[in-house]
Scaffold this motif. Structure first.
Motif, PDB file in Angstrom:
ATOM      1  N   ILE A 225       9.067  -2.079  -4.863  1.00 31.67           N
ATOM      2  CA  ILE A 225       9.525  -1.612  -6.342  1.00 31.67           C
ATOM      3  C   ILE A 225       8.120  -2.294  -7.372  1.00 31.67           C
ATOM      4  O   ILE A 225       7.242  -2.456  -8.165  1.00 31.67           O
ATOM      5  CB  ILE A 225      10.678  -1.321  -7.395  1.00 31.67           C
ATOM      6  CG1 ILE A 225      10.335  -0.359  -6.364  1.00 31.67           C
ATOM      7  CG2 ILE A 225      10.231  -0.889  -8.625  1.00 31.67           C
ATOM      8  CD1 ILE A 225      12.305   0.376  -7.383  1.00 31.67           C
TER       9      ILE A 225
ATOM     10  N   ILE B 234      10.090   8.878  -2.643  1.00 29.80           N
ATOM     11  CA  ILE B 234      10.131   8.770  -3.961  1.00 29.80           C
ATOM     12  C   ILE B 234       9.295   9.219  -4.999  1.00 29.80           C
ATOM     13  O   ILE B 234       8.921   9.801  -4.152  1.00 29.80           O
ATOM     14  CB  ILE B 234       9.014   7.603  -2.810  1.00 29.80           C
ATOM     15  CG1 ILE B 234       9.965   6.226  -1.914  1.00 29.80           C
ATOM     16  CG2 ILE B 234       8.757   6.144  -4.320  1.00 29.80           C
ATOM     17  CD1 ILE B 234       8.966   5.150  -1.857  1.00 29.80           C
TER      18      ILE B 234
ATOM     19  N   ILE C  73       4.905   3.817  -3.281  1.00 31.57           N
ATOM     20  CA  ILE C  73       4.557   3.399  -5.281  1.00 31.57           C
ATOM     21  C   ILE C  73       4.055   3.714  -5.837  1.00 31.57           C
ATOM     22  O   ILE C  73       4.081   4.464  -6.418  1.00 31.57           O
ATOM     23  CB  ILE C  73       6.283   2.821  -5.360  1.00 31.57           C
ATOM     24  CG1 ILE C  73       7.793   2.854  -4.776  1.00 31.57           C
ATOM     25  CG2 ILE C  73       5.905   2.633  -6.821  1.00 31.57           C
ATOM     26  CD1 ILE C  73       7.725   1.624  -4.651  1.00 31.57           C
TER      27      ILE C  73
ATOM     28  N   LYS D  22      13.567  -2.093  -1.380  1.00 30.89           N
ATOM     29  CA  LYS D  22      13.376  -1.009  -2.359  1.00 30.89           C
ATOM     30  C   LYS D  22      13.451  -2.032  -3.324  1.00 30.89           C
ATOM     31  O   LYS D  22      11.931  -1.915  -4.260  1.00 30.89           O
ATOM     32  CB  LYS D  22      14.610   0.343  -2.976  1.00 30.89           C
ATOM     33  CG  LYS D  22      14.301   0.449  -1.617  1.00 30.89           C
ATOM     34  CD  LYS D  22      15.103   2.125  -1.530  1.00 30.89           C
ATOM     35  CE  LYS D  22      16.974   1.737  -1.378  1.00 30.89           C
ATOM     36  NZ  LYS D  22      17.688   3.202  -1.769  1.00 30.89           N
TER      37      LYS D  22
ATOM     38  N   VAL E  32      11.457   5.182 -11.219  1.00 29.74           N
ATOM     39  CA  VAL E  32      11.153   5.687  -9.885  1.00 29.74           C
ATOM     40  C   VAL E  32      12.288   5.407  -9.240  1.00 29.74           C
ATOM     41  O   VAL E  32      13.297   4.794  -9.674  1.00 29.74           O
ATOM     42  CB  VAL E  32       9.877   4.161  -9.111  1.00 29.74           C
ATOM     43  CG1 VAL E  32      10.602   3.147  -9.296  1.00 29.74           C
ATOM     44  CG2 VAL E  32      10.104   4.776  -7.805  1.00 29.74           C
TER      45      VAL E  32
ATOM     46  N   THR F 203      16.817   6.640   0.110  1.00 32.21           N
ATOM     47  CA  THR F 203      17.315   6.605   1.276  1.00 32.21           C
ATOM     48  C   THR F 203      18.348   6.661   2.752  1.00 32.21           C
ATOM     49  O   THR F 203      18.128   6.358   3.341  1.00 32.21           O
ATOM     50  CB  THR F 203      16.681   4.772   1.715  1.00 32.21           C
ATOM     51  OG1 THR F 203      17.872   4.417   1.109  1.00 32.21           O
ATOM     52  CG2 THR F 203      15.744   4.731   1.388  1.00 32.21           C
TER      53      THR F 203
ATOM     54  N   VAL G  68      13.795   5.737  -5.372  1.00 39.70           N
ATOM     55  CA  VAL G  68      13.750   6.034  -3.791  1.00 39.70           C
ATOM     56  C   VAL G  68      15.269   6.476  -2.607  1.00 39.70           C
ATOM     57  O   VAL G  68      15.973   5.268  -2.970  1.00 39.70           O
ATOM     58  CB  VAL G  68      13.746   4.288  -3.448  1.00 39.70           C
ATOM     59  CG1 VAL G  68      13.174   4.193  -1.880  1.00 39.70           C
ATOM     60  CG2 VAL G  68      12.314   4.155  -4.262  1.00 39.70           C
TER      61      VAL G  68
ATOM     62  N   PHE H  98       6.775   1.295   1.448  1.00 40.57           N
ATOM     63  CA  PHE H  98       7.377   1.685   0.066  1.00 40.57           C
ATOM     64  C   PHE H  98       6.665   1.142  -0.339  1.00 40.57           C
ATOM     65  O   PHE H  98       6.486   2.118  -1.939  1.00 40.57           O
ATOM     66  CB  PHE H  98       9.295   1.125  -0.146  1.00 40.57           C
ATOM     67  CG  PHE H  98      10.066   1.122   0.403  1.00 40.57           C
ATOM     68  CD1 PHE H  98      10.005   2.686   1.259  1.00 40.57           C
ATOM     69  CD2 PHE H  98      11.206   0.780   0.946  1.00 40.57           C
ATOM     70  CE1 PHE H  98      11.507   3.818   1.224  1.00 40.57           C
ATOM     71  CE2 PHE H  98      12.068   1.154   1.625  1.00 40.57           C
ATOM     72  CZ  PHE H  98      12.691   3.461   1.595  1.00 40.57           C
TER      73      PHE H  98
END
Length: 340
Positions: A112, A42, A243, A108, A223, A227, A225, A239
């Motif tokens: 976020i 992340i 973040i 995700k 951002v 995976t 992420v 997650f």
């Protein structure tokens, strides 16, 4: 002659043993996976660094062959599940894998949203269409659409959600055609399909697909992420913590190795997951000092209670912490003393 017989018998035995590796049994086997640091996964643009680490935990899941079946029967913290406990009715393995990846994608997005709202930063969404996660056998979409196809137009219309797509189709009649524009492997295709009643519920009509929304979250700072092929929703809590930690000046890790698991919804509620005992084993092997486990509001058979029992069984020094919400996790971590 005896040498030929011995050679033939040995060759047959080798072929049988080799075949056992590729012959699938009607079971899935799961075992402890890994605990993976979230820092490299992340990245919040301009985000703050931490002294310790948040870690997601996984289980390894796959179809059982003869050897993995026998291994699971013998080894502790390895489990066998009949196919119908893993796959939906008439769901293929391809559809199952697609479903797991989309569950991860949803996880995700929720993480976020929860983290940015906690940091008092605005959140917006851009809708791109809808993903196919399952095709119902015997319905018009069979053989035409596949799990993972992204539908972005129906009869030339764009829809902002799977709910609006379902409402649109529901107003049509049996035998009416719908023309779908969809993307597969970066190529755009169209297909026209007739509507027909579902066998399980003749009062409903459709083409025979299960859907999830395809949407992007719009946040500032940006951002990412990454995976890869990790599926499922169980990393949501971790997650969101990673973040949020990058968005804010205070380091919630306090220098510790902190693992955990649990789904998270848009409101920040933490939900239970499968394989909590195997994740405890994975986290302990990775050197985690704390493990955040879904508390399920204190249920007798909650993830937290199973995690506590497993931690005792494997004699780990890792502390197991019951968590019901994202805010609760943040409050607990804020009170941790800095690691000396």
């Amino acid at each position: 002659m005896r040498k030929k017989i011995l050679f033939g018998s040995s060759l047959l035995l080798i072929l049988i043993l080799a075949g056992g590796m590729y012959f699938s049994l009607p079971y899935y086997v799961s075992k402890p996976g890994m605990a993976k640091e979230l820092g490299p996964i992340i990245t919040v643009e301009g985000g703050n660094k931490d002294e310790g680490n948040f870690m997601l935990t996984t289980v390894r899941m796959g179809r059982a062959n003869i050897y993995s079946y026998l291994e699971a029967k013998i080894r502790k913290y390895e489990e066998l599940y009949p196919l119908d406990m893993i796959l939906y009715d008439k769901e293929t393995e391809e559809e199952y894998n697609a479903r797991q990846l989309h569950l991860m994608a949803g996880s995700k997005l929720n993480a976020i949203e929860v983290a940015y709202k906690k940091a008092n930063l605005p959140v917006d969404y851009k809708y791109n269409g809808i993903y196919v996660v399952q095709v119902v056998p015997g319905m018009p979409a069979e053989g035409k659409l596949h799990a993972g196809d992204r539908i972005f137009k129906v009869d030339g219309h764009e829809f902002l959600s799977s709910e609006k797509f379902i409402d649109y189709v529901g107003k049509k009649h049996v035998g009416d055609q719908v023309t779908l524009t969809y993307a597969r492997n970066k190529k755009t295709n169209t297909v026209s399909l007739p509507l027909q009643p579902f066998k399980e519920d003749p009062t409903k009509i459709g083409i025979g697909i299960s859907l999830v929304d395809d949407k992007e979250i719009k946040v500032d700072p940006n951002v990412k992420v990454r995976t890869d092929e990790i599926g499922g929703p169980s990393a949501g809590l971790m997650f969101s913590l990673e973040i949020y930690n990058q968005l804010t000046s205070e380091d919630l890790t306090k220098g510790y190795q902190i693992a955990g698991t649990g789904t998270i919804d848009e409101a920040g509620k933490v939900g239970p997951i499968g394989g909590i005992d195997q994740k405890i084993v994975a986290a302990d092997k990775a050197g985690a000092e704390y493990f955040l486990a879904p508390n399920e509001n204190g249920k007798k058979d909650s993830n937290y209670r199973v995690a506590k029992k497993t931690a005792k069984d494997i004699h780990t020094k890792m502390k197991i912490i019951p968590i019901d919400t994202f805010d609760e996790a943040v409050e607990y971590l804020e009170k941790l003393p800095d690691k000396k």
